[in-house]
Design an enzyme around this catalytic site. Structure first.
Site, PDB file in Angstrom:
ATOM      1  N   ILE A 138      -4.613 -11.745  -4.709  1.00  0.00           N
ATOM      2  CA  ILE A 138      -5.937 -11.762  -5.350  1.00  0.00           C
ATOM      3  C   ILE A 138      -5.875 -12.590  -6.631  1.00  0.00           C
ATOM      4  O   ILE A 138      -6.835 -12.623  -7.389  1.00  0.00           O
ATOM      5  CB  ILE A 138      -6.440 -10.342  -5.665  1.00  0.00           C
ATOM      6  CG1 ILE A 138      -5.445  -9.585  -6.548  1.00  0.00           C
ATOM      7  CG2 ILE A 138      -6.717  -9.577  -4.382  1.00  0.00           C
ATOM      8  CD1 ILE A 138      -5.967  -8.248  -7.047  1.00  0.00           C
ATOM      9  N   ASP A 149      -8.166  -9.486  -0.255  1.00  0.00           N
ATOM     10  CA  ASP A 149      -8.349  -8.185  -0.896  1.00  0.00           C
ATOM     11  C   ASP A 149      -8.140  -7.117   0.168  1.00  0.00           C
ATOM     12  O   ASP A 149      -8.910  -7.024   1.128  1.00  0.00           O
ATOM     13  CB  ASP A 149      -9.762  -8.099  -1.486  1.00  0.00           C
ATOM     14  CG  ASP A 149     -10.045  -6.769  -2.158  1.00  0.00           C
ATOM     15  OD1 ASP A 149      -9.189  -5.871  -2.116  1.00  0.00           O
ATOM     16  OD2 ASP A 149     -11.152  -6.628  -2.725  1.00  0.00           O
ATOM     17  N   TYR A 184       2.175   7.223  -6.450  1.00  0.00           N
ATOM     18  CA  TYR A 184       2.895   6.201  -5.682  1.00  0.00           C
ATOM     19  C   TYR A 184       3.690   6.836  -4.549  1.00  0.00           C
ATOM     20  O   TYR A 184       3.588   6.423  -3.386  1.00  0.00           O
ATOM     21  CB  TYR A 184       3.820   5.448  -6.634  1.00  0.00           C
ATOM     22  CG  TYR A 184       4.619   4.327  -6.022  1.00  0.00           C
ATOM     23  CD1 TYR A 184       4.015   3.326  -5.269  1.00  0.00           C
ATOM     24  CD2 TYR A 184       5.990   4.239  -6.238  1.00  0.00           C
ATOM     25  CE1 TYR A 184       4.750   2.282  -4.737  1.00  0.00           C
ATOM     26  CE2 TYR A 184       6.735   3.201  -5.719  1.00  0.00           C
ATOM     27  CZ  TYR A 184       6.112   2.224  -4.970  1.00  0.00           C
ATOM     28  OH  TYR A 184       6.859   1.190  -4.444  1.00  0.00           O
ATOM     29  N   ILE A 237      14.100  -3.130  -7.190  1.00  0.00           N
ATOM     30  CA  ILE A 237      14.369  -4.519  -6.809  1.00  0.00           C
ATOM     31  C   ILE A 237      14.390  -5.386  -8.068  1.00  0.00           C
ATOM     32  O   ILE A 237      13.413  -5.411  -8.821  1.00  0.00           O
ATOM     33  CB  ILE A 237      13.321  -5.039  -5.818  1.00  0.00           C
ATOM     34  CG1 ILE A 237      13.257  -4.124  -4.594  1.00  0.00           C
ATOM     35  CG2 ILE A 237      13.637  -6.471  -5.409  1.00  0.00           C
ATOM     36  CD1 ILE A 237      14.559  -3.979  -3.829  1.00  0.00           C
TER      37      ILE A 237
END
Length: 313
Positions: A13, A30, A119, A149
């Site tokens: 986006i 989106d 999350y 990561i």
């Protein structure tokens, strides 16, 4: 390059950089707009989708409604696309899908999963719904639970393991870092190259090789204190670190210290090559040129603009 640049369609986006535009097709997408996503699938003849869109752990706690909307409704749109257009769908999960009652060491693939963050909750929802669509509708759903990561190439995404990138910038710029986690908070980590390799291995694996649909992946594990010691060894004996835990400490306390990933290694060849020392050496090598030219060639101008770095979760 493996599949041909014209056959890999990137999306976001955000406006792409010139480098991103030069590597192949790039479209605005989106995840909350199903019809727009469907048009991309039809127009470009998409067969496989890698769904990375998510609000990460710390950002999700700051804005729970946004986290729920993007992580649950966005995934639902992509999952329906996969069902309706017979797509292979890889949607990464996270070590954050585990919770405070999960075993902390060598956490298995199948265990207690009661996360207490937006999350984590949304990722457990994703895993279960993906497996449901696989069983009921034949959707080729695949997922792997990422550790933190670490990369020097893109900005942090609002995760609890962001410190493991920020610390390198601070070490090179100020030789000091203030960490938002406690010294002994040990978490699973992986370098971005291993992450990309593993993601592609699972994406390309034949369906008959998969004994499950969601896999743990683990490369190494360290605490802020252990990472700081390695930076001292490889960068500066005078590097100093302070610990000022914030709300992210309570999130990290619910996550595994290490994860068992034998199924990923056996089923599709997960085999990370970067350990803690390798990550530190690579991050310093990549970021040192960002700081040294500015301090040597243009001392009167101050610090140069520094490209951000990314860490997941």
């Amino acid at each position: 390059a493996k599949f041909g640049q014209e056959n890999v369609v990137a999306s976001d986006i955000k406006k792409p950089t010139l480098e991103q535009r030069s590597t192949g097709p790039y479209v605005y997408a989106d995840v909350l707009n199903y019809r727009a996503l469907e048009q991309i699938v039809v127009d470009y003849g998409i067969d496989w989708v890698v769904h990375f869109s998510a609000i990460l752990s710390a950002a999700g706690e700051r804005n729970p409604s946004l986290g729920l909307n993007v992580n649950i409704n966005g995934f639902q749109n992509v999952l329906e696309l996969a069902k309706n257009h017979k797509l292979r769908l890889l949607s990464p999960s996270t070590m954050g899908a585990f919770g405070p009652t999960t075993p902390k060491d060598m956490t298995p693939d199948l265990t207690i999963m009661r996360p207490n963050t937006i999350y984590g909750i949304s990722k457990v929802h994703m895993e279960l719904l993906g497996e449901y669509y696989c069983e009921k509708f034949g959707v080729d759903f695949r997922s792997l639970r990422y550790p933190g990561i670490i990369s020097a190439d893109s900005p942090p995404g609002g995760g609890t393991t962001d410190y493991a990138v920020d610390i390198f910038h601070a070490a090179l710029k100020d030789n000091r870092y203030t960490c938002f986690l406690n010294a002994d908070t040990r978490l699973p980590m992986a370098y971005i190259d291993d992450c990309i390799t593993g993601t592609m291995q699972l994406l390309e694996a034949p369906a008959e090789a998969l004994t499950q649909r969601t896999y743990n992946v683990h490369a190494c594990a360290f605490s802020p204190a252990e990472l700081a010691r390695e930076i001292c060894d490889q960068h500066s004996n005078d590097f100093a670190i302070d610990y000022v835990p914030d709300f992210r400490q309570s999130i990290a306390d619910t996550w595994p210290r290490t994860m068992a990933d034998l199924a990923a290694r056996n089923d599709w060849g997960w085999n990370p090559v970067f350990g803690t020392s390798d990550i530190v050496r690579t991050m310093l090598d990549k970021l040192e040129p960002v700081y040294k030219p500015a301090s040597i060639a243009q001392p009167s101008l101050g610090a140069s603009e520094v490209p951000s770095a990314a860490v997941g979760h």
